[in-house]
Scaffold this motif. Structure first.
Motif, mmCIF file in Angstrom:
data_model
loop_
_atom_site.group_PDB
_atom_site.id
_atom_site.type_symbol
_atom_site.label_atom_id
_atom_site.label_comp_id
_atom_site.label_asym_id
_atom_site.label_seq_id
_atom_site.Cartn_x
_atom_site.Cartn_y
_atom_site.Cartn_z
ATOM 1 N N TYR A 228 0.763 -1.246 -0.099
ATOM 2 C CA TYR A 228 -0.142 0.019 -0.028
ATOM 3 C C TYR A 228 0.962 1.445 -0.029
ATOM 4 O O TYR A 228 0.612 2.230 -0.634
ATOM 5 C CB TYR A 228 -0.885 -0.085 1.181
ATOM 6 N N SER A 229 1.948 1.296 0.803
ATOM 7 C CA SER A 229 2.816 2.465 0.922
ATOM 8 C C SER A 229 3.516 2.846 -0.621
ATOM 9 O O SER A 229 3.629 3.805 -0.660
ATOM 10 C CB SER A 229 3.758 2.407 1.790
ATOM 11 N N VAL A 230 3.873 1.769 -1.060
ATOM 12 C CA VAL A 230 4.330 2.053 -2.596
ATOM 13 C C VAL A 230 3.268 2.605 -3.532
ATOM 14 O O VAL A 230 3.774 3.385 -4.249
ATOM 15 C CB VAL A 230 4.956 0.579 -3.098
ATOM 16 N N CYS A 231 2.181 1.699 -3.430
ATOM 17 C CA CYS A 231 1.030 2.373 -4.283
ATOM 18 C C CYS A 231 0.678 3.899 -4.055
ATOM 19 O O CYS A 231 0.381 4.694 -4.715
ATOM 20 C CB CYS A 231 -0.072 1.545 -4.400
ATOM 21 N N MET A 232 0.625 4.066 -2.751
ATOM 22 C CA MET A 232 0.447 5.466 -2.337
ATOM 23 C C MET A 232 1.289 6.472 -2.897
ATOM 24 O O MET A 232 1.078 7.687 -3.163
ATOM 25 C CB MET A 232 0.333 5.616 -0.796
ATOM 26 N N ALA A 233 2.658 6.006 -2.719
ATOM 27 C CA ALA A 233 3.840 6.839 -3.239
ATOM 28 C C ALA A 233 3.523 7.081 -4.782
ATOM 29 O O ALA A 233 3.617 8.452 -5.097
ATOM 30 C CB ALA A 233 5.140 6.434 -2.830
ATOM 31 N N MET A 234 3.492 6.218 -5.349
ATOM 32 C CA MET A 234 3.347 6.289 -7.016
ATOM 33 C C MET A 234 2.001 6.972 -7.175
ATOM 34 O O MET A 234 2.026 7.929 -8.169
ATOM 35 C CB MET A 234 3.130 4.748 -7.578
ATOM 36 N N GLY A 235 0.718 6.799 -6.557
ATOM 37 C CA GLY A 235 -0.397 7.464 -6.709
ATOM 38 C C GLY A 235 0.090 8.918 -6.701
ATOM 39 O O GLY A 235 -0.323 10.125 -7.524
ATOM 40 N N ALA A 236 0.379 9.419 -5.515
ATOM 41 C CA ALA A 236 1.022 10.701 -5.260
ATOM 42 C C ALA A 236 1.946 11.359 -6.414
ATOM 43 O O ALA A 236 1.731 12.636 -6.832
ATOM 44 C CB ALA A 236 1.626 10.701 -3.811
ATOM 45 N N ALA A 237 3.101 10.643 -6.777
ATOM 46 C CA ALA A 237 3.874 10.998 -7.658
ATOM 47 C C ALA A 237 3.076 11.374 -9.167
ATOM 48 O O ALA A 237 3.407 12.373 -9.901
ATOM 49 C CB ALA A 237 4.946 9.958 -7.925
ATOM 50 N N LEU A 238 2.137 10.568 -9.400
ATOM 51 C CA LEU A 238 1.469 10.784 -10.702
ATOM 52 C C LEU A 238 0.639 11.887 -10.637
ATOM 53 O O LEU A 238 0.607 12.572 -11.505
ATOM 54 C CB LEU A 238 0.776 9.488 -10.767
ATOM 55 N N TYR A 239 -0.245 12.177 -9.468
ATOM 56 C CA TYR A 239 -0.876 13.345 -9.499
ATOM 57 C C TYR A 239 -0.011 14.731 -9.306
ATOM 58 O O TYR A 239 -0.225 15.729 -10.073
ATOM 59 C CB TYR A 239 -1.818 13.280 -8.037
ATOM 60 N N LEU A 240 1.069 14.618 -8.512
ATOM 61 C CA LEU A 240 1.712 15.687 -8.437
ATOM 62 C C LEU A 240 2.756 16.098 -9.794
ATOM 63 O O LEU A 240 2.741 17.218 -10.015
ATOM 64 C CB LEU A 240 3.037 15.583 -7.428
ATOM 65 N N MET A 241 3.026 15.125 -10.556
ATOM 66 C CA MET A 241 3.611 15.252 -11.870
ATOM 67 C C MET A 241 2.640 15.928 -13.015
ATOM 68 O O MET A 241 2.821 16.824 -13.630
ATOM 69 C CB MET A 241 4.021 13.915 -12.475
ATOM 70 N N GLY A 242 1.093 15.378 -12.803
ATOM 71 C CA GLY A 242 0.313 16.198 -13.627
ATOM 72 C C GLY A 242 -0.180 17.682 -13.069
ATOM 73 O O GLY A 242 -0.244 18.401 -14.064
ATOM 74 N N ARG A 243 -0.038 17.722 -11.899
ATOM 75 C CA ARG A 243 -0.381 18.880 -11.395
ATOM 76 C C ARG A 243 0.721 20.070 -11.774
ATOM 77 O O ARG A 243 0.605 21.038 -12.205
ATOM 78 C CB ARG A 243 -0.497 18.842 -9.651
ATOM 79 N N SER A 244 2.081 19.585 -11.608
ATOM 80 C CA SER A 244 3.119 20.435 -12.110
ATOM 81 C C SER A 244 3.188 20.843 -13.683
ATOM 82 O O SER A 244 3.453 21.857 -13.971
ATOM 83 C CB SER A 244 4.344 19.654 -11.977
ATOM 84 N N TYR A 245 2.781 19.687 -14.400
ATOM 85 C CA TYR A 245 2.712 20.006 -16.044
ATOM 86 C C TYR A 245 1.567 21.090 -15.942
ATOM 87 O O TYR A 245 1.717 22.006 -16.772
ATOM 88 C CB TYR A 245 2.242 18.745 -16.535
ATOM 89 N N ALA A 246 0.393 21.026 -15.493
ATOM 90 C CA ALA A 246 -0.467 22.064 -15.571
ATOM 91 C C ALA A 246 -0.292 23.182 -15.132
ATOM 92 O O ALA A 246 -0.376 24.477 -15.629
ATOM 93 C CB ALA A 246 -2.035 21.761 -14.783
ATOM 94 N N THR A 247 0.460 23.401 -14.091
ATOM 95 C CA THR A 247 1.213 24.615 -13.328
ATOM 96 C C THR A 247 2.321 25.380 -14.260
ATOM 97 O O THR A 247 1.956 26.589 -14.744
ATOM 98 C CB THR A 247 1.764 24.356 -12.188
ATOM 99 N N ARG A 248 3.106 24.659 -15.103
ATOM 100 C CA ARG A 248 4.040 25.042 -15.861
ATOM 101 C C ARG A 248 3.300 25.625 -17.162
ATOM 102 O O ARG A 248 3.591 26.553 -17.732
ATOM 103 C CB ARG A 248 4.997 23.925 -16.610
ATOM 104 N N LYS A 249 2.177 25.087 -17.494
ATOM 105 C CA LYS A 249 1.398 25.459 -18.779
ATOM 106 C C LYS A 249 0.686 26.657 -18.363
ATOM 107 O O LYS A 249 0.608 27.690 -19.258
ATOM 108 C CB LYS A 249 0.469 24.420 -18.998
ATOM 109 N N TRP A 250 0.345 26.699 -17.172
ATOM 110 C CA TRP A 250 -0.496 28.107 -16.803
ATOM 111 C C TRP A 250 0.604 29.071 -16.635
ATOM 112 O O TRP A 250 0.188 30.370 -17.107
ATOM 113 C CB TRP A 250 -0.882 28.021 -15.336
ATOM 114 N N TYR A 251 1.924 29.100 -15.903
ATOM 115 C CA TYR A 251 2.755 30.331 -16.038
ATOM 116 C C TYR A 251 3.068 30.443 -17.643
ATOM 117 O O TYR A 251 3.309 31.694 -18.010
ATOM 118 C CB TYR A 251 4.079 29.792 -15.556
#
Length: 270
Positions: A228-251
């Motif tokens: 579970y902890s591995v999947c939680m870390a992977m899920g968090a990484a996928l979300y934050l990578m998507g969020r950072s992509y959207a943030t760069r696009k916004w800037y």
């Protein structure tokens, strides 16, 4: 293959843990993909207020929002309380269990203190986003602790990663805090407009605070060494990578002078 995996993680020991692991990874993948295609959670600079209509009514209805600071306090507090309560509700021995729940508790306490004393908020937060993120953090913390509790009598993985996990966790939480302070100091008193952040890893990526947040979750997964902890870390990484992509696009859309060589979250790569 199974024997190789068991060198690094405790074997899955319940249908509940396996199901929650799949859900955690899937949720991170889904929300991260939505961020990339423009369906953002309603907070921060990417909050795009939408107009809803009910039936044939002509009056537009705006989504319910709360001040950003209030919203983020709501988001982090339940997860912090879960970590704190675990010391009393699930008394147990073992360094790994102590480190995991301590790490989770410290992580969310840090976030609460940052909301109160570091971050500056200029907008509001949608209740839909509050509900989704609060449940995510709350269930994530509770399930990680409960999974570790269930693993207490299982044979330890032959490769012990918890000390490497401590180093990653400390590096992540320190780097995350530093870059949050850099963001906070961009605005003077009374200022609300957004600026291009500079300093630290902001000279290489637009979301170094997300990069270090991923390191926090990876560190916790190394400490726990559960599926579970591995999947939680992977899920968090996928979300934050998507969020950072959207943030760069916004800037890029808001600032004509935004440096094109600054990546989203991984220096020189992405």
């Amino acid at each position: 293959m199974e024997n190789m995996a068991q060198k690094f993680i405790f074997p899955p020991h319940s249908v509940f843990v396996t199901a929650m692991s799949v859900i955690s990874f899937g949720a991170g993948l889904y929300i991260g993909f939505n961020e990339i295609i423009g369906k953002h959670l309603q907070y921060s600079k990417l909050f795009n207020t939408k107009i809803y209509r009910s039936g044939d009514q002509s009056e537009a209805k705006q989504p319910i929002t709360v001040p950003g600071r209030v919203g983020m306090l709501i988001v982090y507090t339940p997860a912090f309380l879960v970590g704190l309560a675990s010391f009393f509700l699930l008394p147990g021995t073992g360094l790994r269990f102590f480190l995991l729940r301590s790490g989770l508790t410290v992580n969310f306490l840090k976030r609460i203190l940052e909301v109160l004393f570091v971050h500056k908020y200029s907008g509001r937060m949608g209740t839909e986003a509050i509900t989704v993120i609060t449940l995510g953090y709350f269930l994530g913390a509770a399930t990680a602790i409960y999974t570790q509790h269930l693993s207490r009598d299982l044979l330890e993985p032959s490769v012990d990663l918890k000390y490497a996990g401590i180093l990653l966790f400390v590096l992540g939480i320190t780097g995350n805090f530093y870059h949050h302070c850099v963001l906070s100091n961009l605005r003077g008193k009374g200022e609300k407009e957004y600026k291009i952040p500079k300093g630290g890893l902001f000279n290489l990526v637009i979301c170094p605070h997300y990069l270090f947040e991923i390191l926090v979750f990876v560190g916790l997964s190394f400490i726990a060494q559960t599926l579970y902890s591995v999947c939680m870390a992977m899920g968090a990484a996928l979300y934050l990578m998507g969020r950072s992509y959207a943030t760069r696009k916004w800037y890029l859309s808001k600032f004509e002078d935004f440096p094109k060589d600054i990546k989203a979250i991984i220096p020189y790569v992405f």
